[in-house]
Write a protein that holds these residues in place. Structure first.
Motif, PDB file in Angstrom:
ATOM      1  N   GLU A 174     -27.621  45.662  49.535  1.00 32.06           N
ATOM      2  CA  GLU A 174     -26.573  45.096  48.699  1.00 32.06           C
ATOM      3  C   GLU A 174     -26.655  43.562  48.708  1.00 32.06           C
ATOM      4  OE1 GLU A 174     -22.572  45.816  50.090  1.00 32.06           O
ATOM      5  OE2 GLU A 174     -22.043  46.554  48.103  1.00 32.06           O
ATOM      6  N   ALA A 175     -26.852  42.997  49.915  1.00 33.03           N
ATOM      7  CA  ALA A 175     -26.867  41.545  50.046  1.00 33.03           C
ATOM      8  C   ALA A 175     -28.024  40.938  49.263  1.00 33.03           C
ATOM      9  CB  ALA A 175     -26.979  41.155  51.514  1.00 33.03           C
ATOM     10  N   ARG A 177     -29.880  42.324  46.855  1.00 31.90           N
ATOM     11  CA  ARG A 177     -29.771  42.570  45.408  1.00 31.90           C
ATOM     12  C   ARG A 177     -28.814  41.557  44.782  1.00 31.90           C
ATOM     13  NH1 ARG A 177     -27.865  48.284  44.330  1.00 31.90           N
ATOM     14  NH2 ARG A 177     -27.842  47.661  42.155  1.00 31.90           N
ATOM     15  N   SER A 178     -27.756  41.206  45.507  1.00 27.71           N
ATOM     16  CA  SER A 178     -26.777  40.287  44.929  1.00 27.71           C
ATOM     17  C   SER A 178     -27.318  38.861  44.820  1.00 27.71           C
ATOM     18  CB  SER A 178     -25.480  40.303  45.750  1.00 27.71           C
ATOM     19  OG  SER A 178     -25.652  39.583  46.941  1.00 27.71           O
ATOM     20  N   THR A 179     -28.458  38.544  45.497  1.00 25.42           N
ATOM     21  CA  THR A 179     -29.034  37.211  45.306  1.00 25.42           C
ATOM     22  C   THR A 179     -29.945  37.169  44.088  1.00 25.42           C
ATOM     23  OG1 THR A 179     -31.033  37.619  46.587  1.00 25.42           O
ATOM     24  CG2 THR A 179     -29.109  36.831  47.805  1.00 25.42           C
ATOM     25  N   GLY A 180     -30.169  38.332  43.473  1.00 26.36           N
ATOM     26  CA  GLY A 180     -31.053  38.384  42.315  1.00 26.36           C
ATOM     27  C   GLY A 180     -32.471  38.786  42.683  1.00 26.36           C
ATOM     28  N   ALA A 181     -32.688  39.210  43.933  1.00 33.47           N
ATOM     29  CA  ALA A 181     -34.028  39.640  44.347  1.00 33.47           C
ATOM     30  C   ALA A 181     -34.359  40.969  43.681  1.00 33.47           C
ATOM     31  CB  ALA A 181     -34.069  39.801  45.869  1.00 33.47           C
ATOM     32  N   ASN A 182     -35.650  41.189  43.387  1.00 30.39           N
ATOM     33  CA  ASN A 182     -36.015  42.464  42.768  1.00 30.39           C
ATOM     34  C   ASN A 182     -36.326  43.505  43.853  1.00 30.39           C
ATOM     35  OD1 ASN A 182     -38.673  42.119  43.628  1.00 30.39           O
ATOM     36  ND2 ASN A 182     -39.301  41.172  41.710  1.00 30.39           N
TER      37      ASN A 182
ATOM     38  N   ARG B  60     -17.524  43.748  43.035  1.00 33.36           N
ATOM     39  CA  ARG B  60     -18.840  44.337  42.813  1.00 33.36           C
ATOM     40  C   ARG B  60     -19.100  44.627  41.335  1.00 33.36           C
ATOM     41  NH1 ARG B  60     -17.840  44.823  47.847  1.00 33.36           N
ATOM     42  NH2 ARG B  60     -19.474  45.082  49.418  1.00 33.36           N
ATOM     43  N   ASN B  63     -20.640  41.166  39.759  1.00 28.15           N
ATOM     44  CA  ASN B  63     -22.091  40.931  39.816  1.00 28.15           C
ATOM     45  C   ASN B  63     -22.893  42.215  39.588  1.00 28.15           C
ATOM     46  OD1 ASN B  63     -21.790  42.190  42.256  1.00 28.15           O
ATOM     47  ND2 ASN B  63     -22.658  40.538  43.486  1.00 28.15           N
ATOM     48  N   ARG B  64     -22.201  43.218  39.074  1.00 28.35           N
ATOM     49  CA  ARG B  64     -22.836  44.455  38.621  1.00 28.35           C
ATOM     50  C   ARG B  64     -23.535  45.245  39.724  1.00 28.35           C
ATOM     51  NH1 ARG B  64     -24.823  44.567  33.533  1.00 28.35           N
ATOM     52  NH2 ARG B  64     -25.480  46.621  34.170  1.00 28.35           N
ATOM     53  N   LEU B  65     -23.080  45.072  40.970  1.00 27.21           N
ATOM     54  CA  LEU B  65     -23.549  45.985  42.011  1.00 27.21           C
ATOM     55  C   LEU B  65     -22.935  47.349  41.739  1.00 27.21           C
ATOM     56  CD1 LEU B  65     -23.351  43.916  45.332  1.00 27.21           C
ATOM     57  CD2 LEU B  65     -25.385  44.643  44.122  1.00 27.21           C
ATOM     58  N   ARG B  89     -30.975  40.225  37.013  1.00 26.42           N
ATOM     59  CA  ARG B  89     -31.315  39.475  38.227  1.00 26.42           C
ATOM     60  C   ARG B  89     -31.080  37.985  38.022  1.00 26.42           C
ATOM     61  NH1 ARG B  89     -35.657  43.092  38.353  1.00 26.42           N
ATOM     62  NH2 ARG B  89     -37.169  41.514  37.791  1.00 26.42           N
ATOM     63  N   ARG B  92     -27.515  37.347  38.425  1.00 24.12           N
ATOM     64  CA  ARG B  92     -27.136  37.409  39.842  1.00 24.12           C
ATOM     65  C   ARG B  92     -27.535  36.155  40.620  1.00 24.12           C
ATOM     66  NH1 ARG B  92     -28.786  43.609  40.932  1.00 24.12           N
ATOM     67  NH2 ARG B  92     -26.820  44.579  40.319  1.00 24.12           N
ATOM     68  N   MET B  97     -22.826  36.012  46.883  1.00 25.68           N
ATOM     69  CA  MET B  97     -21.859  36.958  47.429  1.00 25.68           C
ATOM     70  C   MET B  97     -21.818  36.869  48.955  1.00 25.68           C
ATOM     71  SD  MET B  97     -21.158  40.842  46.302  1.00 25.68           S
ATOM     72  CE  MET B  97     -19.572  41.589  46.610  1.00 25.68           C
ATOM     73  N   PHE B  99     -20.084  38.779  52.439  1.00 24.28           N
ATOM     74  CA  PHE B  99     -19.580  40.116  52.772  1.00 24.28           C
ATOM     75  C   PHE B  99     -18.758  40.120  54.054  1.00 24.28           C
ATOM     76  CE2 PHE B  99     -23.482  40.359  50.432  1.00 24.28           C
ATOM     77  CZ  PHE B  99     -23.272  41.356  49.504  1.00 24.28           C
TER      78      PHE B  99
END
Lengths: 267, 286
Positions: A174-175, A177-182, B60, B63-65, B89, B92, B97, B99
């Motif tokens: 989750e962390a 992915r939220s930075t925009g990593a693929n 969530r 940012n579309r999680l 991406r 994002r 974010m 947590f």
């Protein structure tokens, strides 16, 4: 005070009665099943010393059996290599399948199901059955054993790895992915470093069990230490059989010590 | 205060949430129902509400999680409700974010975790292998310095305290140079001292770097102390939205009112005594 004591005792008394009843019923079951199977507890117990005596007199390696040591060691080496090769191969495939099968990393629900079903199929067919099936196509050689061990360890490890990824990976996933990593970046930078100690530990454990299983499979496929054992056993050369057992035990214990050291180093 | 208020009135819209709804599955109640919010650039917004009200889901969704079932999201002038793949991406990378459980890669160093904030800007291979340029490393150290973490740069994250971990979490988000930072209960697992420190860092980042913050909080008193604006959510609906200093006791009662089970209301109101008294204290002091 006295009153309470008496009360307690009566409770204990009741409990004793019920415990007594359970023991009585259990003894009855044992007696009935012994009669049904012609098993005599007394004979069983008295034969234990005789059996121990037999083991001490026959299975203890003699000087003569030591001449077989080179053959034993080379067969043992074969078995170990077979187990290691199959486990490593299985672990690599299992890692890939567990990424598909774990909910946190799977690209789609269909793949999750598919990966789990495939792993469960390979896991739930016992290795002996796999060997017998594979003997038809590959014959009595190393390949049959390696493929058998590969199948079962692949199935087991996929299941373990899925659990590890789902347990450790979801927060990291989750962390990142939220930075925009693929996906690949998230796996390589987040999931991989988090799961690698567990993955190594499970793989080492699998190598241990596979050496034991490879011995058994070797009897069927006429390879490795299992085959050597069955040869000496049918020749009634029990001293050499004892030597093989000692050698196997030494290998397994050494491996356990090594893997616990590795565990300490990486965790 | 006044000049800041004026600045905000002129500031452009950064995020606009329009009638957002989310149901995790068809049988359950909706997690969010018709949520509409507009956040302008530079704002510090706290979202409060009882547990399970939908605060985390709301963040969530932004940012579309989590994908909303209905509604529209416009971020930085772009409709991001349905963007996917590379475009998502890219969105994002502009939204950091933070947590509750820090979500760091515990076995890696502080520096590496902060550098993860740059992954979205890197090529797949360089990112996957962890090849960072000297400029990126220098930048990471600058940010570590900002959060008082420079001395810990090469330490493994598993060796840090909770407050330090959360600072790494914020530093990672800051490394993205985002326009917006979403914080999901950033201080819920921390002791009061660390909690205050984290809120101070967030507020400072908001003021010095101009990063808009949306922070989910359990602590009403912190929300009043740090936020420009408080949004109250209850049972998936926005039930309050206004400047933090103007919030009243009856607003809080409405936000924390239990809608599903009437018997729990009494327990809630006793649980509230502390934050409420603190709130009054803050109001008097301020």
């Amino acid at each position: 005070m006295a009153k309470r004591k008496r009360l307690n005792l009566s409770v204990l008394g009741r409990r004793n009665i019920s415990v007594g009843l359970v023991v009585l019923v259990l003894l009855l079951i044992v007696e009935l099943s012994s009669q049904a199977t012609d098993f005599s507890l007394a004979d069983g117990l008295t034969s234990v010393p005789t059996a121990l005596l037999w083991m001490v007199t026959h299975l203890v390696p003699t000087a003569k059996s030591l001449t077989n040591l080179p053959d034993i060691l080379s067969a043992l080496g074969q078995t170990i290599l077979m187990a290691v090769a199959a486990t490593v191969l299985g672990a690599i495939c299992a890692l890939f399948f567990s990424l598909m099968g774990a909910r946190t990393t799977s690209p789609s629900v269909i793949l999750t199901r598919a990966a789990r079903v495939v792993a469960s199929f390979f896991r739930n067919i016992p290795d002996v059955v796999w060997t017998i099936i594979l003997l038809f196509s590959f014959g009595q050689n190393m390949i049959t054993g390696i493929i058998t061990l590969f199948f079962t360890s692949f199935g087991m490890l996929t299941r373990y790895f899925i659990e590890v990824i789902d347990e450790i990976g979801s927060d990291t996933m989750e962390a990142l992915r939220s930075t925009g990593a693929n996906y690949f970046q998230t796996f390589a930078q987040g999931i991989y470093p988090s799961i690698i100690p567990e993955v190594v530990v499970w793989t080492m454990f699998m190598v241990e069990t596979n050496i034991r299983d490879a011995t058994l499979i070797g009897i069927l496929t006429a390879t490795g230490i299992g085959y050597v054992f069955s040869l000496f056993y049918t020749r009634l050369d029990f001293a050499t059989c004892g030597l093989i057992i000692v050698a196997l035990a030494v290998v397994i214990i050494t491996l356990e010590l090594v893997s616990s050291q590795i565990k300490k180093m990486i965790v | 205060m006044i000049s800041k208020g004026l600045k905000q009135m002129q500031a452009p819209e950064l995020l606009s949430i329009d009638n957002l709804s989310k149901a995790y599955n068809k049988t359950e109640d909706q997690a969010l129902t018709d949520v509409s919010l507009t956040v302008t650039e530079g704002e510090f917004v706290c979202v409060i509400g009882p547990s399970g009200a939908g605060k985390s889901t709301l963040l969530r969704c932004i940012n579309r999680l989590v994908d909303a079932t209905q509604g529209d999201l416009v971020f930085n002038g772009q409709n991001i409700t349905r963007v996917t793949g590379r475009a998502l991406r890219e969105v994002r990378t502009n939204i950091g974010m933070v947590f509750q459980n820090y979500n760091l890669v515990e076995r890696r160093s502080v520096l590496e975790n902060v550098l993860h904030g740059k992954l979205g800007h890197k090529s797949t291979l360089a990112g996957a292998l962890g090849f960072y340029t000297e400029a990126e490393k220098a930048e990471a150290f600058e940010i570590l310095e900002m959060f008082g973490l420079a001395k810990l740069a090469y330490k493994r994250c598993s060796e840090l305290s909770g407050g330090q971990k959360q600072r790494v979490g914020i530093a990672r988000a800051a490394m993205q140079h985002p326009k917006l930072i979403l914080c999901d209960e950033p201080i819920a697992s921390l002791d009061p001292n660390s909690a205050e420190m984290i809120m101070d860092y967030l507020r400072r980042m908001n003021e010095t770097m101009g990063i808009t913050c949306i922070v989910n909080l359990h602590h009403v008193d912190y929300a009043i102390q740090y936020a420009d604006r408080i949004v109250g959510i209850n049972a998936g609906r926005v039930v309050h939205d206004g400047p933090s200093k103007a919030i009243q006791q009856h607003d809080l009662a409405r936000i924390y009112e239990n809608r599903h089970d009437a018997t729990v209301i009494e327990m809630r109101s006793t649980a509230q005594t502390q934050p409420l008294s603190l709130f009054l204290g803050v109001a008097v002091n301020g």
